[in-house]
Design a protein around this motif. Structure first.
Motif, PDB file in Angstrom:
ATOM      1  N   ASP A 182     -26.465 118.789  -2.443  1.00  0.00           N
ATOM      2  CA  ASP A 182     -25.860 117.530  -2.002  1.00  0.00           C
ATOM      3  C   ASP A 182     -25.248 117.643  -0.604  1.00  0.00           C
ATOM      4  O   ASP A 182     -24.401 116.836  -0.221  1.00  0.00           O
ATOM      5  CB  ASP A 182     -24.767 117.097  -2.991  1.00  0.00           C
ATOM      6  CG  ASP A 182     -25.359 116.779  -4.356  1.00  0.00           C
ATOM      7  OD1 ASP A 182     -26.536 116.341  -4.390  1.00  0.00           O
ATOM      8  OD2 ASP A 182     -24.679 116.980  -5.379  1.00  0.00           O
ATOM      9  N   TYR A 183     -25.654 118.652   0.145  1.00  0.00           N
ATOM     10  CA  TYR A 183     -25.110 118.876   1.489  1.00  0.00           C
ATOM     11  C   TYR A 183     -26.194 118.863   2.554  1.00  0.00           C
ATOM     12  O   TYR A 183     -27.378 119.075   2.261  1.00  0.00           O
ATOM     13  CB  TYR A 183     -24.390 120.237   1.559  1.00  0.00           C
ATOM     14  CG  TYR A 183     -23.106 120.247   0.783  1.00  0.00           C
ATOM     15  CD1 TYR A 183     -21.890 119.964   1.407  1.00  0.00           C
ATOM     16  CD2 TYR A 183     -23.108 120.509  -0.588  1.00  0.00           C
ATOM     17  CE1 TYR A 183     -20.709 119.946   0.691  1.00  0.00           C
ATOM     18  CE2 TYR A 183     -21.921 120.493  -1.322  1.00  0.00           C
ATOM     19  CZ  TYR A 183     -20.727 120.216  -0.670  1.00  0.00           C
ATOM     20  OH  TYR A 183     -19.560 120.191  -1.378  1.00  0.00           O
ATOM     21  N   VAL A 198     -21.938 119.441   5.535  1.00  0.00           N
ATOM     22  CA  VAL A 198     -21.444 118.063   5.458  1.00  0.00           C
ATOM     23  C   VAL A 198     -21.995 117.435   4.176  1.00  0.00           C
ATOM     24  O   VAL A 198     -23.198 117.547   3.915  1.00  0.00           O
ATOM     25  CB  VAL A 198     -21.946 117.240   6.674  1.00  0.00           C
ATOM     26  CG1 VAL A 198     -21.247 115.899   6.745  1.00  0.00           C
ATOM     27  CG2 VAL A 198     -21.775 118.015   7.970  1.00  0.00           C
ATOM     28  N   PRO A 199     -21.141 116.782   3.368  1.00  0.00           N
ATOM     29  CA  PRO A 199     -21.671 116.117   2.170  1.00  0.00           C
ATOM     30  C   PRO A 199     -22.729 115.074   2.550  1.00  0.00           C
ATOM     31  O   PRO A 199     -22.511 114.285   3.473  1.00  0.00           O
ATOM     32  CB  PRO A 199     -20.446 115.430   1.552  1.00  0.00           C
ATOM     33  CG  PRO A 199     -19.268 116.138   2.134  1.00  0.00           C
ATOM     34  CD  PRO A 199     -19.685 116.633   3.485  1.00  0.00           C
ATOM     35  N   PRO A 232     -23.027 113.259  11.410  1.00  0.00           N
ATOM     36  CA  PRO A 232     -21.985 113.518  10.409  1.00  0.00           C
ATOM     37  C   PRO A 232     -20.956 112.381  10.338  1.00  0.00           C
ATOM     38  O   PRO A 232     -20.435 112.084   9.266  1.00  0.00           O
ATOM     39  CB  PRO A 232     -21.340 114.821  10.870  1.00  0.00           C
ATOM     40  CG  PRO A 232     -21.862 115.112  12.227  1.00  0.00           C
ATOM     41  CD  PRO A 232     -23.064 114.259  12.473  1.00  0.00           C
ATOM     42  N   GLU A 233     -20.664 111.765  11.488  1.00  0.00           N
ATOM     43  CA  GLU A 233     -19.743 110.621  11.550  1.00  0.00           C
ATOM     44  C   GLU A 233     -20.466 109.537  12.342  1.00  0.00           C
ATOM     45  O   GLU A 233     -21.289 109.857  13.199  1.00  0.00           O
ATOM     46  CB  GLU A 233     -18.471 110.981  12.343  1.00  0.00           C
ATOM     47  CG  GLU A 233     -17.796 112.266  11.962  1.00  0.00           C
ATOM     48  CD  GLU A 233     -16.788 112.063  10.850  1.00  0.00           C
ATOM     49  OE1 GLU A 233     -16.469 110.885  10.550  1.00  0.00           O
ATOM     50  OE2 GLU A 233     -16.344 113.068  10.279  1.00  0.00           O
ATOM     51  N   SER A 264     -23.622 112.481   1.133  1.00  0.00           N
ATOM     52  CA  SER A 264     -23.203 111.087   0.923  1.00  0.00           C
ATOM     53  C   SER A 264     -22.486 110.515   2.153  1.00  0.00           C
ATOM     54  O   SER A 264     -22.357 109.307   2.281  1.00  0.00           O
ATOM     55  CB  SER A 264     -22.277 111.014  -0.287  1.00  0.00           C
ATOM     56  OG  SER A 264     -21.163 111.852  -0.068  1.00  0.00           O
ATOM     57  N   LYS A 265     -22.014 111.393   3.044  1.00  0.00           N
ATOM     58  CA  LYS A 265     -21.249 110.906   4.200  1.00  0.00           C
ATOM     59  C   LYS A 265     -22.081 110.751   5.465  1.00  0.00           C
ATOM     60  O   LYS A 265     -21.621 110.147   6.432  1.00  0.00           O
ATOM     61  CB  LYS A 265     -20.096 111.868   4.502  1.00  0.00           C
ATOM     62  CG  LYS A 265     -18.980 111.750   3.481  1.00  0.00           C
ATOM     63  CD  LYS A 265     -17.898 112.744   3.699  1.00  0.00           C
ATOM     64  CE  LYS A 265     -16.872 112.435   4.729  1.00  0.00           C
ATOM     65  NZ  LYS A 265     -15.853 113.524   4.785  1.00  0.00           N
ATOM     66  N   VAL A 266     -23.284 111.311   5.475  1.00  0.00           N
ATOM     67  CA  VAL A 266     -24.029 111.327   6.740  1.00  0.00           C
ATOM     68  C   VAL A 266     -24.919 110.102   6.877  1.00  0.00           C
ATOM     69  O   VAL A 266     -25.270 109.454   5.899  1.00  0.00           O
ATOM     70  CB  VAL A 266     -24.910 112.600   6.886  1.00  0.00           C
ATOM     71  CG1 VAL A 266     -24.094 113.849   6.610  1.00  0.00           C
ATOM     72  CG2 VAL A 266     -26.137 112.538   5.989  1.00  0.00           C
ATOM     73  N   GLU A 267     -25.265 109.814   8.127  1.00  0.00           N
ATOM     74  CA  GLU A 267     -26.284 108.810   8.393  1.00  0.00           C
ATOM     75  C   GLU A 267     -27.551 109.544   8.837  1.00  0.00           C
ATOM     76  O   GLU A 267     -27.507 110.369   9.747  1.00  0.00           O
ATOM     77  CB  GLU A 267     -25.804 107.854   9.505  1.00  0.00           C
ATOM     78  CG  GLU A 267     -26.851 106.807   9.856  1.00  0.00           C
ATOM     79  CD  GLU A 267     -26.481 105.988  11.097  1.00  0.00           C
ATOM     80  OE1 GLU A 267     -25.325 106.040  11.549  1.00  0.00           O
ATOM     81  OE2 GLU A 267     -27.390 105.314  11.608  1.00  0.00           O
TER      82      GLU A 267
END
Ligand SMILES: O=C(O)/C=C/C(=O)CC(=O)CC(=O)O
Ligand code: CA
Ligand code: MG
Length: 419
Positions: free
Chosen positions: A41-42, A112-113, A27-28, A115-118
């Protein structure tokens, strides 16, 4: 009334509630990897769902399989656990279930969106085998490498041909691919050349992810092989044709293939693909009894390859194919792989082989599309015979249901120059 999620999912999304593919994400940038499923999108964080005690069925309650940095432990549990997870998640995400929908705290922790995850590789891959199961691809390669008289060897129709691939160089979509160096095929009487590959290619493939596997010495029955396959991913078996053509006699592909193989991050389960099952092509001659299936299934999955040429903004479609073009089924591949007693383990990967259809517009690699560089493809005002540095290759795949899609997302990689 079709199943619907409380999360908004557009009709063109690859990830409606009917799909729920599994992957591994962060997530981060600094957080540890964990399992998730894609929904619209999640990404739904399965470690958070697990810690909340919501996997409460007989197979998964108390299990730490969703607190792992890869899916191998979950894969080892087998189909009953996979079905339970899918049922639990479909219920949790459905429009009329309040448990997650009406719990802002849990939603905050678990959704978690995308677009933000790896995204990371979803599995630790012990062994990777690549098959050669499209008859059209086999015939075209045979004509080019061995001549039209013996384009397809007689053994091809009796068994799913394969070679052992290299798992250490398998990477997740989005990872750059460095152009390999090696010995290239000599022309005429000249010696082989050495240097960066001059014939770098993609291969449009899908791959099956192995579930529980089998004990050494105990083959899997072809009619039970489906229970050993968790799901499918898109796969690009990058291939250096000049290296391959020179080295492959007599032991098969080696350095022409082992420099990189790209996987899409989301594993679409066979359960999600079941509505898109279709008859496999009729096999002639009839396979030997150990390969003869009661039900011989393929899946209707539309596949597309785009190339974004170096320095350009737009990409160009270069081929459209379908998983259902394969002659040998994934269950036959798996049964054949184990018939000598070889054991498969959770997370092993079985590449389908390049998926070429019968028409030239459906060929699955540049070798076939340009007939080994004899003609050029035109792409947005530029041309290609093989891949150039800076080119990006993007695969996508999806099955189309009634008002929804079950998709794989994309599988992409960009070519960097040789060092
Ligand atoms: O016909 C040959 O000599 C080999 C062709 C391939 O590149 C085979 C391969 O990697 C398997 C496949 O993708 O179908
Ligand atoms: Ca291949
Ligand atoms: Mg490869």
């Amino acid at each position: 009334m079709a199943l619907k999620s409380f999360i908004e999912v557009g009709p063109d999304s690859h990830f409606p509630i009917q799909n729920l593919p599994f992957g591994i994400f962060k997530p981060e940038p600094t957080s540890p990897p964990r399992p998730g499923v894609a929904i619209g999108d999640y990404v739904l964080d399965l470690s958070a769902i697990s810690v909340s005690g919501l996997f409460d069925g007989p197979f998964l309650s108390g299990s730490d399989c969703f607190l792992q940095p890869n899916l191998n432990k979950f894969l080892a549990l087998g189909r009953p656990a996979w079905k339970e997870a899918r049922a639990t998640l479909q219920n949790l995400l459905s429009a009329d279930e309040a448990k997650l929908r009406d719990n802002p705290n849990l939603r905050e922790k678990s959704l978690v969106p995308m677009s933000k995850v790896e995204m990371l590789l979803p599995i630790a891959i012990g062994d990777y085998t690549d098959f050669f199961s499209s008859m059209h691809h086999a015939r075209n390669c045979g004509i080019m490498f061995r001549g039209p008289e013996n384009a397809i060897n007689p053994n091809w129709f009796q068994l799913p041909i394969a070679y052992h691939g290299r798992s250490s160089s398998i990477v997740v979509s989005g990872t750059d691919i460095i152009r390999p160096r090696g010995q290239g095929h000599p022309s005429g009487n000249s010696p082989p050349y050495f240097g960066p590959s001059r014939k770098l290619d993609f291969e449009l493939e899908m791959a099956a992810v192995v579930g529980p596997g089998n004990e050494l010495g105990k083959p899997v029955d072809v009619n039970e092989a489906g229970d050993h396959i968790f799901g499918l991913v898109l796969m690009n078996d990058w291939s250096a044709r000049d290296i391959q053509a020179w080295e492959y006699v007599p032991l098969g592909p080696f350095l022409g293939k082992s420099f990189g193989t790209t996987l899409s991050p989301w594993i679409v389960t066979l359960d999600a693909l079941e509505p898109f099952a279709c008859d496999a092509p009729k096999q002639d001659p009839q396979p030997l009894p150990y390969l003869a299936e009661k039900i011989s299934k393929n899946y209707d999955i539309s596949l597309e390859v785009q190339i974004k040429p170096a320095g350009q903004e737009d990409s160009c479609v270069v081929t459209r194919s379908n998983f259902n073009h394969l002659y040998w089924t994934v269950t036959q591949q798996l049964a054949h792989h184990t018939i000598n007693g070889c054991n498969l383990r959770p997370g092993d990967l079985l590449g389908s082989g390049t998926i070429s259809g019968p028409e030239p517009e459906s060929y699955g690699c540049l070798l076939e599309l340009t007939w080994n560089g004899q003609k050029s493809l035109s792409l947005n005002g530029t041309t290609r015979k093989f891949l150039e540095d800076g080119d990006e290759v993007v695969f996508s795949g999806c099955s189309k249901g009634d008002g929804y899609k079950v998709g794989f997302g994309t599988c992409s990689g960009k070519i960097l120059p040789s060092p």
